[in-house]
Design a protein around this motif. Structure first.
Motif, mmCIF file in Angstrom:
data_model
loop_
_atom_site.group_PDB
_atom_site.id
_atom_site.type_symbol
_atom_site.label_atom_id
_atom_site.label_comp_id
_atom_site.label_asym_id
_atom_site.label_seq_id
_atom_site.Cartn_x
_atom_site.Cartn_y
_atom_site.Cartn_z
ATOM 1 N N GLN A 1 0.576 -1.127 -0.029
ATOM 2 C CA GLN A 1 -0.237 -0.117 -0.005
ATOM 3 C C GLN A 1 1.104 0.780 -0.303
ATOM 4 O O GLN A 1 0.684 1.983 -0.554
ATOM 5 C CB GLN A 1 -0.955 0.019 0.968
ATOM 6 N N LEU A 2 1.918 1.194 1.081
ATOM 7 C CA LEU A 2 2.615 2.539 0.856
ATOM 8 C C LEU A 2 3.886 2.606 -0.629
ATOM 9 O O LEU A 2 3.302 3.525 -0.645
ATOM 10 C CB LEU A 2 4.158 2.716 2.145
ATOM 11 N N HIS A 3 4.138 1.700 -1.024
ATOM 12 C CA HIS A 3 4.772 1.662 -2.355
ATOM 13 C C HIS A 3 3.860 1.965 -3.345
ATOM 14 O O HIS A 3 3.740 2.457 -4.451
ATOM 15 C CB HIS A 3 5.089 0.093 -2.846
ATOM 16 N N GLY A 4 2.114 2.265 -3.521
ATOM 17 C CA GLY A 4 1.024 2.355 -4.068
ATOM 18 C C GLY A 4 1.387 3.822 -3.709
ATOM 19 O O GLY A 4 0.593 4.199 -5.264
ATOM 20 N N MET B 1 9.403 12.251 -10.344
ATOM 21 C CA MET B 1 7.582 12.552 -9.580
ATOM 22 C C MET B 1 6.680 13.190 -10.031
ATOM 23 O O MET B 1 6.581 14.284 -10.842
ATOM 24 C CB MET B 1 7.534 12.842 -7.947
ATOM 25 N N VAL B 2 5.670 12.484 -10.871
ATOM 26 C CA VAL B 2 4.276 13.314 -11.306
ATOM 27 C C VAL B 2 3.823 13.342 -9.793
ATOM 28 O O VAL B 2 2.555 12.818 -8.905
ATOM 29 C CB VAL B 2 3.371 12.465 -11.957
ATOM 30 N N THR B 3 3.792 14.879 -9.511
ATOM 31 C CA THR B 3 2.972 15.534 -8.249
ATOM 32 C C THR B 3 1.219 15.035 -8.195
ATOM 33 O O THR B 3 1.422 15.171 -7.287
ATOM 34 C CB THR B 3 3.728 17.030 -8.102
ATOM 35 N N ARG B 4 0.833 15.062 -9.510
ATOM 36 C CA ARG B 4 -0.354 15.629 -9.694
ATOM 37 C C ARG B 4 -0.805 14.117 -8.903
ATOM 38 O O ARG B 4 -2.307 14.245 -8.879
ATOM 39 C CB ARG B 4 -1.305 16.233 -10.943
ATOM 40 N N PHE B 5 0.124 12.864 -9.321
ATOM 41 C CA PHE B 5 -0.789 11.747 -9.029
ATOM 42 C C PHE B 5 -0.490 11.649 -7.429
ATOM 43 O O PHE B 5 -0.482 10.257 -6.743
ATOM 44 C CB PHE B 5 0.415 10.330 -9.577
ATOM 45 N N PHE B 6 -0.140 12.342 -6.169
ATOM 46 C CA PHE B 6 0.302 11.894 -5.021
ATOM 47 C C PHE B 6 -0.804 12.778 -3.958
ATOM 48 O O PHE B 6 -1.629 13.327 -3.879
ATOM 49 C CB PHE B 6 1.233 13.201 -4.639
ATOM 50 N N ASP B 7 -1.387 11.596 -3.704
ATOM 51 C CA ASP B 7 -2.864 11.621 -2.581
ATOM 52 C C ASP B 7 -2.413 11.809 -1.507
ATOM 53 O O ASP B 7 -1.994 10.819 -0.311
ATOM 54 C CB ASP B 7 -3.328 10.327 -2.979
ATOM 55 N N VAL B 8 -2.431 13.064 -1.171
ATOM 56 C CA VAL B 8 -2.141 14.075 -0.133
ATOM 57 C C VAL B 8 -2.954 12.860 1.723
ATOM 58 O O VAL B 8 -2.682 12.707 2.524
ATOM 59 C CB VAL B 8 -2.344 15.402 0.470
ATOM 60 N N ARG B 9 -4.059 12.975 1.002
ATOM 61 C CA ARG B 9 -5.316 12.046 1.781
ATOM 62 C C ARG B 9 -4.510 10.528 2.459
ATOM 63 O O ARG B 9 -5.001 9.975 3.501
ATOM 64 C CB ARG B 9 -6.751 11.177 0.921
ATOM 65 N N LYS B 10 -4.603 9.732 1.273
ATOM 66 C CA LYS B 10 -3.382 8.422 1.639
ATOM 67 C C LYS B 10 -1.900 8.921 2.612
ATOM 68 O O LYS B 10 -2.040 8.051 3.329
ATOM 69 C CB LYS B 10 -3.204 7.747 0.386
ATOM 70 N N PHE B 11 -1.442 9.295 2.454
ATOM 71 C CA PHE B 11 -0.136 9.801 2.802
ATOM 72 C C PHE B 11 -0.465 10.319 3.944
ATOM 73 O O PHE B 11 0.527 9.862 5.195
ATOM 74 C CB PHE B 11 0.517 10.701 2.180
#
Length: 526
Positions: A161-164, A187-197
């Motif tokens: 899950q963390l790798h995802g 790194m493609v920043t628009r695919f970074f999910d802050v909520r999951k982080f």
């Protein structure tokens, strides 16, 4: 304990600001008066862009940035080792060769501009850090050998899950990294999910970051010893359609990001250049962010390259920037992140889509771009889509400057141009990379759906059908040679709203008020 708490709070604020250096980038609406398809100045070109001093701050030549430690630096390393306590010298002698080497010690000296007392404190902090996280470091190094040469995120610690969560991270080796032969971490920043982080465990994030850094320092050491120069990694961040509202609005995310990225402080001088590309047109927001970075961490600003959407000269053609060979690999990575979608949207908020293909001398390539209205919205006359084809030639010498040429006159598609498709062909005069880009520019929040196909050979590329395939050709949509390169963003939708200069000013003012309030609160406690 109150003074100590105060210092920790202030240090956390500074770390948060430094951590945002790669995240404080967003898209803003196109400037007024821009977007008329009859006006060629409305579209930035790969040859012009913003490649001057305002777009690129990294002007240090490769020879000096990656120079092998000099005799003076090696003499300082001897003094640095002698200044350690006997216990610290024993610990250092027991560390792996990449940590106890003179090369790694020289990185501490360069990060402090040769200041021996500062370097000594940094080395002591690093040794204390290795003692505290000895178990995590040992587990990390058990996943890769000491002779490893290519980075692999699957070797890092952490759950699937963390790798995802970091699936947008992408690594390029020295063979296809920068023009001067350094590895690139995308790194493609628009695919970074802050909520999951924020829902992730801080302990798991710590393990992941330490394992990434340990693998990085081993690979850089091996490359440095092989090439006899101080190798560093180049970070490239695709900042198109990225908003920091979610990040700024979540104190938990800020603190977790600060703690996670804080471990990079123990590994000095491993960052060569940071390339921030696909920035909002006009770079109005970026100018403000550059000033903020200059105040918080000026040493990082000197290593930054800023390139707006469509400015390939700054992010590809400079000696220390990306090499042309990186473009096809990065294009394929974007396609993977988009799950192989064939038709998707481009809009004024997310204006760019592209496809790249490596070519050998004398090889021909055909390309076709198809355009259609997005469901529920039309391509209004104030907006247009420009299709351009560029050919990138590798640098004539190692560490030199790559060149880019326009393959043909740009094609304008859209309602005003009364055209919905365009095609062309190109024969490579030398080895290089062909890039076909679709750029939307306009005053209004319009959107369109595009598909791009590149095929090697002669003849015309068949038109796309409704599914996105090239009709009558039998080409699979999942094939890298016939896939749609798309940029998807629903105007006004979802949690990725554009962030204008006014928003940035409001956020910075709010941050300043919070900083002053925290200072007064801590002074009252004291």
């Amino acid at each position: 304990k109150t003074p100590r708490v105060r210092l920790r709070c202030l240090a956390a604020m500074r770390r948060v600001g430094a951590s945002l250096r790669g995240w404080c980038v967003c898209s803003s609406p196109a400037p007024a008066g821009v977007g008329d398809p009859d006006d060629s100045a409305a579209f930035p070109s790969a040859g012009s862009g913003a490649s001057g001093p305002s777009a690129c701050s990294s002007t240090e030549p490769s020879e000096r940035a990656y120079a092998w430690p000099s005799d003076e630096e090696l003499a300082q390393v001897v003094e640095l080792r002698a200044a350690l306590t006997p216990e610290e010298r024993l610990q250092l002698a027991a560390e792996p060769v990449d940590i106890k080497s003179d090369l790694f010690m020289s990185r501490f000296l360069r990060s402090s501009s040769g200041d021996l007392p500062k370097s000594l404190k940094a080395v002591q902090r690093h040794l204390a850090y290795r003692s505290k996280f000895a178990t995590i470091i040992a587990r990390s190094r058990a996943r890769f050998g000491c002779e490893a040469t290519d980075f692999d995120f699957s070797r890092s610690l952490g759950s699937p899950q963390l790798h995802g969560l970091f699936r947008s991270n992408f690594e390029l080796s020295t063979r296809a990294g920068t023009n001067d032969g350094m590895p690139v971490a995308f790194m493609v920043t628009r695919f970074f999910d802050v909520r999951k982080f924020t829902n992730s465990s801080q302990e798991e994030l710590t393990e992941w970051m330490i394992s990434v850094l340990e693998q990085r320092v081993v690979l850089l050491h091996n490359q440095s010893m092989k090439e006899h120069r101080m190798a560093k990694v180049v970070e490239a961040k695709d900042c198109m359609s990225t908003s920091i509202l979610q990040l700024i609005g979540s104190p938990r995310a800020l603190m977790m990001l600060s703690r996670t990225l804080g471990y990079t402080d123990f590994y000095p001088e491993i960052l060569g250049v940071m390339v921030l590309f696909n920035l909002d047109p006009g770079m109005k927001t970026m100018k403000l962010i550059r000033r903020a970075i200059g105040l918080i961490c000026p040493h990082v600003l000197r290593k930054c390259i800023f390139a707006e959407v469509g400015d390939w000269s700054s992010c590809v053609c400079l000696p220390r920037s990306l090499s042309p060979a990186a473009l096809p690999l990065y294009s394929a990575h974007i396609e993977t992140l988009q799950d192989g979608a064939l038709w998707e949207d481009v809009s004024s908020d997310r204006p760019l889509a592209h496809r790249a293909k490596a070519m050998v001398s004398g090889e021909s390539c055909r390309w076709r771009v198809s355009l259609r209205d997005t469901a529920g919205r039309r391509i209004v006359s104030e907006s247009a889509v420009r299709v351009s084809a560029w050919f990138f030639e590798e640098a004539a010498k190692f560490g030199g400057q790559a060149s880019v040429t326009c393959c043909r006159e740009p094609i304008v598609l859209g309602a005003k141009a009364d055209a919905t498709s365009g095609f062309g062909s190109f024969t490579a005069p030398r080895h290089g990379v062909l890039l076909v880009e679709v750029l939307m520019w306009g005053r209004s929040r319009s959107a369109a759906t595009v598909a791009i196909t590149l095929e090697v050979g002669d003849g015309e590329v068949p038109a796309h059908d409704a599914s996105g395939r090239a009709s009558g050709d039998g080409v699979s949509g999942g094939s890298p040679s016939a896939s749609a390169i798309v940029a998807r963003r629903r105007s006004g939708g979802g949690g990725k709203e554009s962030l204008s200069v006014a928003w940035v000013l409001v956020l910075l003012l709010s941050w300043l008020v919070f900083h002053v309030a925290a200072e007064r609160f801590l002074s009252v406690l004291g």
